[in-house]
Design an enzyme around this catalytic site. Structure first.
Site: not given
Ligand code: DNO
Length: 346
Positions: A198, A236, A263, A308-309, A322
């Site tokens: 990531h 991401c 992501h 994602d978020h 989340y």
């Molecule tokens: C946040 C995530 C990160 C991710 C870690 C992977 O929402 O994208 O916390 O899970 O960095 O190790």
């Protein structure tokens, strides 16, 4: 493309029976949360997640994350034992059908924000980042509560850890990463797993701690450390996109063959090293999600995607970033983008 959704296990207020109702949802992204980093995950815990997912018609093919312990990032004396344990966890995950493992190599702090619930004009609230506000905080006072941050440290432990990192240069961090990959990538290959690092979020150093998974030059360097399809990226967009220098559609296409997991979300850059998280559609923020999806597909991407978020909308409360609703809207939007690009021809 397989659409997935992050699930934090039985304590997650977003339940599997809700996740399964999001159109086209193929699986969950989850992890064993009660084993300290560096120890081996019990087979029963892995099997339990798989059984729970499958009981809801969902696959469990992606793990986020198997955390890399600080001891390993620091190259400390206990690192070899912990790396061997990491490989054993991968073997067990592979046996259970997991095919992709996300992890990160960020010292001490995972993703970092200055605000967890900044109000937006439409009444939603969302995570936000303002470098000046972050630098004004003293992490040793633990004033900031972060969902991704291991808050189990006492103030003294955190201080000691940060001091150990002060002696570590970026080159040292690269060397320690190389040591990890040399052991872990062959184990992943044998286990049928694609590793997906990531990016650092945000993609620059903070509090004097080095961060290296940040930009094209460093992504090139990372991928060449071990040149194997099992050594890949979690693409991401929210993390890499915080830096305007990262041209995401181009990078998506360039790296697609080495991206097992994406992501996909949007952020609005509001100033130099300032951004807030917004709804997923391109029109809501600074990132062109359509062009990013097209870039991924042009490059031959055929991996797992997750929204994602999300913002908190419709009065939802829960784990910051989340909740169910805005992430479900994100999934619906991303499904539409993929369908449009795939059917329109990449
Ligand atoms: C946040 C995530 C990160 C991710 C870690 C992977 O929402 O994208 O916390 O899970 O960095 O190790």
């Amino acid at each position: 493309m397989k659409m997935t959704f992050r699930w934090y296990g039985e304590s997650d207020p977003v339940t599997l029976d809700k996740i399964r109702q999001i159109p086209r949802m193929s699986g969950i992204v989850s992890a064993v949360y009660d084993v300290p980093p560096g120890e081996v995950w019990p087979r029963e815990s892995i099997a339990r997640i798989k059984a729970q997912a499958e009981a809801h018609g969902l696959a469990f093919e992606v793990v986020e994350s198997v955390p890399v312990p600080e001891e390993v990032k620091l190259g400390g004396p206990d690192a070899p034992r912990m790396i061997a344990n990491y490989c054993e966890t991968l073997r067990r995950l592979g046996e259970a059908g997991v095919q992709c493992v996300c992890y990160n190599f960020m010292p001490v702090f995972d993703w970092l924000r200055s605000e967890l619930a900044r109000p937006q004009a439409d009444g939603a609230n969302a995570l936000a980042y303002d470098e000046a506000a972050v630098l004004a905080m003293n992490p040793l006072e633990s004033e900031l509560s972060l969902p991704g941050w291991d808050e189990s440290y006492t103030k003294e432990q955190l201080g000691a850890l940060m001091r150990r990192y002060q002696a570590l240069s970026e080159d040292d961090l690269w060397r320690n990463l190389q040591t990890v990959l040399s052991a872990v990538v062959p184990a992943a290959e044998e286990a049928g797993i694609r590793m997906a690092i990531h990016p650092d979020d945000p993609p620059w150093g903070i509090f004097g701690l080095p961060r290296i998974i940040t930009c094209e030059e460093n992504l090139d360097r990372f991928l060449s450390l071990v040149d194997s399809p099992a050594n890949g990226l979690t693409f991401c967009t929210g993390s890499l996109g915080a830096s305007p220098a990262n041209d995401l559609p181009r990078l998506a296409e360039k790296y697609a063959a080495r991206i097992p997991f994406a992501h996909l979300r949007n952020i609005l850059r509001t100033g130099e090293r300032q951004f807030e998280e917004v709804g997923h559609p391109s029109a809501c923020g600074s990132l062109d999600l359509y062009a990013i999806v097209r870039g991924l597909l042009r490059g031959g991407f055929d991996g797992w995607v997750r929204p994602d978020h999300g913002r908190m909308i419709w009065g939802e409360t829960g784990r910051y970033g989340y909740g169910l609703y805005d992430r479900a809207l994100g999934a619906a939007y991303l499904n539409g983008l993929f369908e449009a690009v795939e059917r329109g021809g990449v």
